[in-house]
Design a protein around this motif. Sequence first.
Motif, PDB file in Angstrom:
ATOM      1  N   SER A 121      -7.240  -2.710 -15.374  1.00  0.00           N
ATOM      2  CA  SER A 121      -6.063  -3.375 -14.820  1.00  0.00           C
ATOM      3  C   SER A 121      -4.831  -3.024 -15.634  1.00  0.00           C
ATOM      4  O   SER A 121      -4.903  -2.454 -16.729  1.00  0.00           O
TER       5      SER A 121
ATOM      6  N   GLU B  54       0.776  -1.361  -4.969  1.00  0.00           N
ATOM      7  CA  GLU B  54      -0.271  -0.602  -5.655  1.00  0.00           C
ATOM      8  C   GLU B  54       0.382   0.433  -6.559  1.00  0.00           C
ATOM      9  O   GLU B  54       1.398   1.024  -6.195  1.00  0.00           O
TER      10      GLU B  54
ATOM     11  N   ASP C  40      -5.972   7.329  -8.737  1.00  0.00           N
ATOM     12  CA  ASP C  40      -6.398   6.257  -7.834  1.00  0.00           C
ATOM     13  C   ASP C  40      -5.343   5.156  -7.807  1.00  0.00           C
ATOM     14  O   ASP C  40      -4.695   4.862  -8.824  1.00  0.00           O
ATOM     15  N   PHE C  41      -5.192   4.524  -6.642  1.00  0.00           N
ATOM     16  CA  PHE C  41      -4.260   3.405  -6.540  1.00  0.00           C
ATOM     17  C   PHE C  41      -4.940   2.110  -6.951  1.00  0.00           C
ATOM     18  O   PHE C  41      -6.063   1.809  -6.524  1.00  0.00           O
ATOM     19  N   VAL C  42      -4.253   1.358  -7.805  1.00  0.00           N
ATOM     20  CA  VAL C  42      -4.759   0.089  -8.321  1.00  0.00           C
ATOM     21  C   VAL C  42      -3.888  -1.033  -7.755  1.00  0.00           C
ATOM     22  O   VAL C  42      -2.658  -0.986  -7.874  1.00  0.00           O
ATOM     23  N   PRO C  43      -4.477  -2.044  -7.119  1.00  0.00           N
ATOM     24  CA  PRO C  43      -3.663  -3.118  -6.553  1.00  0.00           C
ATOM     25  C   PRO C  43      -2.991  -3.959  -7.630  1.00  0.00           C
ATOM     26  O   PRO C  43      -3.582  -4.233  -8.682  1.00  0.00           O
ATOM     27  N   VAL C  44      -1.757  -4.338  -7.363  1.00  0.00           N
ATOM     28  CA  VAL C  44      -1.010  -5.246  -8.239  1.00  0.00           C
ATOM     29  C   VAL C  44      -0.993  -6.600  -7.526  1.00  0.00           C
ATOM     30  O   VAL C  44      -0.119  -6.881  -6.717  1.00  0.00           O
ATOM     31  N   ASP C  45      -1.999  -7.402  -7.791  1.00  0.00           N
ATOM     32  CA  ASP C  45      -2.131  -8.679  -7.099  1.00  0.00           C
ATOM     33  C   ASP C  45      -1.105  -9.680  -7.613  1.00  0.00           C
ATOM     34  O   ASP C  45      -0.662  -9.606  -8.771  1.00  0.00           O
TER      35      ASP C  45
ATOM     36  N   HIS D 166       4.016   4.527  -7.106  1.00  0.00           N
ATOM     37  CA  HIS D 166       3.604   3.269  -6.495  1.00  0.00           C
ATOM     38  C   HIS D 166       3.921   3.261  -5.008  1.00  0.00           C
ATOM     39  O   HIS D 166       4.709   4.069  -4.519  1.00  0.00           O
TER      40      HIS D 166
ATOM     41  N   GLN E 184       1.053  -1.436   0.421  1.00  0.00           N
ATOM     42  CA  GLN E 184       0.069  -1.472   1.493  1.00  0.00           C
ATOM     43  C   GLN E 184       0.190  -2.797   2.241  1.00  0.00           C
ATOM     44  O   GLN E 184       0.444  -3.838   1.629  1.00  0.00           O
TER      45      GLN E 184
ATOM     46  N   LYS F 214      -1.591  -5.683   3.519  1.00  0.00           N
ATOM     47  CA  LYS F 214      -2.904  -6.282   3.315  1.00  0.00           C
ATOM     48  C   LYS F 214      -3.168  -7.475   4.234  1.00  0.00           C
ATOM     49  O   LYS F 214      -4.308  -7.829   4.486  1.00  0.00           O
TER      50      LYS F 214
END
Length: 305
Positions: free
Chosen positions: A6, A194, A201-206, A233, A236, A238
Motif C-alpha cells: 500500500s 488508482e 500495476d494500478f493500486v487503489p487509493v481507497d 494515476h 476508475q 467503482k
Amino acid sequence: MASECSIPVIDLQDFPNQSSKLIAACEQWGCFRLLNYNQVLPSTLMSEMKAVVRLLLDLPEEIKRRNIDVIAGGGYVAPSPKNPLYEALGLHDMTSHQGVDDFCSQLDASPHQRETIMKYAEAVHALIVEIGKKLAESLGAKSEYIEFEKWTCRARINKYHFTPESVGTIGGPMHTDSGFLTILQDDEDVGGLEVMNQSGDFVPVDPWPGTLLVNLGDMATVWTNGRFCNVKHRVQCKEASTRVSIASFLLGPDEILEPLPELVDDDHPRVFVPTTYEDYRKLRFSTKLHAGEALALLHPPNSVK
C-alpha cells in the motif's frame, strides 16, 4: 493501515525521523498519505470547503461557465463526449487574494463561501510549502534558499458523475501531474483513484478520512535529477455515485527550474536541461504526452538514458 503493497504513510509531526521514509516514498512510489497536518489545515476547514465545493459544482451550467482562466483548460471544464463523466472548476492562483476573489465573483459565491475558500487557499498553500521544505531538507538541500512560497499554486475542483452504466469504466485517463507537487483532498466516501506502482500495476487509493494524498509530478523528477518518481494515476468508476475531490498544485517557480546541485556530480550527471514550468506545460500539450513521456524531451543532447 499501511502494508508493503500500500501507499506509504508520512507523519508530518515526526520530522526529521520521517525523512528517510519520505525519500523512499518519493523514489519508489511518487506519492504518499499525509497524517497529522491539522495544525496547518484543520479538519473543520476541510469539511467546510468540501461542502462549499459541492454547492459550487451544483450551480447552473451558465454560472459555472463564467469560471474562465488565462490558460487553456484552466477554468470550467464541462462534461464532453470524450470525458462525459467529468467536470471541474479551476482556481488559477491560490496565493493571490485577488485571484481567489475573482474566482468567487465568477461563481456568485456568498460571503460565507468566499471566506471559506479564502481560508482554505491560505491553509493549503502554507501546507504545500511546508511539504516542499521537508522534501528539500530530507534531500540535504538548503530549503531556506528555495522560495517555495513564491512558486505558482493552483487548484482544481473535480466532480465525477458515475452512473450504473459507467461502473467498470475509466472516469479519468491515466496521466502524471505536470507540476511539482499535488495535495489531494479526496472524496471521503467514494473511491476510484488508482496509482501505478513500480511493477506497472494500478493500486487503489481507497477513501481514508483524516488523511491527504500527496502526489509528485514531472517537475519534481526534474528537480531531483530523476531521483523522484512522477506517479501515474487515473480514476476508475467503482460505483454509481458522485465523487468530488479538491486538488491543489504547487507548479514550480516562474523562473528556470533545474536539478538541485546537491544531486548532480560525476556519478550522477545532469539528466534534464533547465526549463520553466510554463514551457514544459506547453510542451506536454503540443506533443499530447500527458503521462510523463515529455520528460524525455528534456534530456541533454548526447545523454544516455
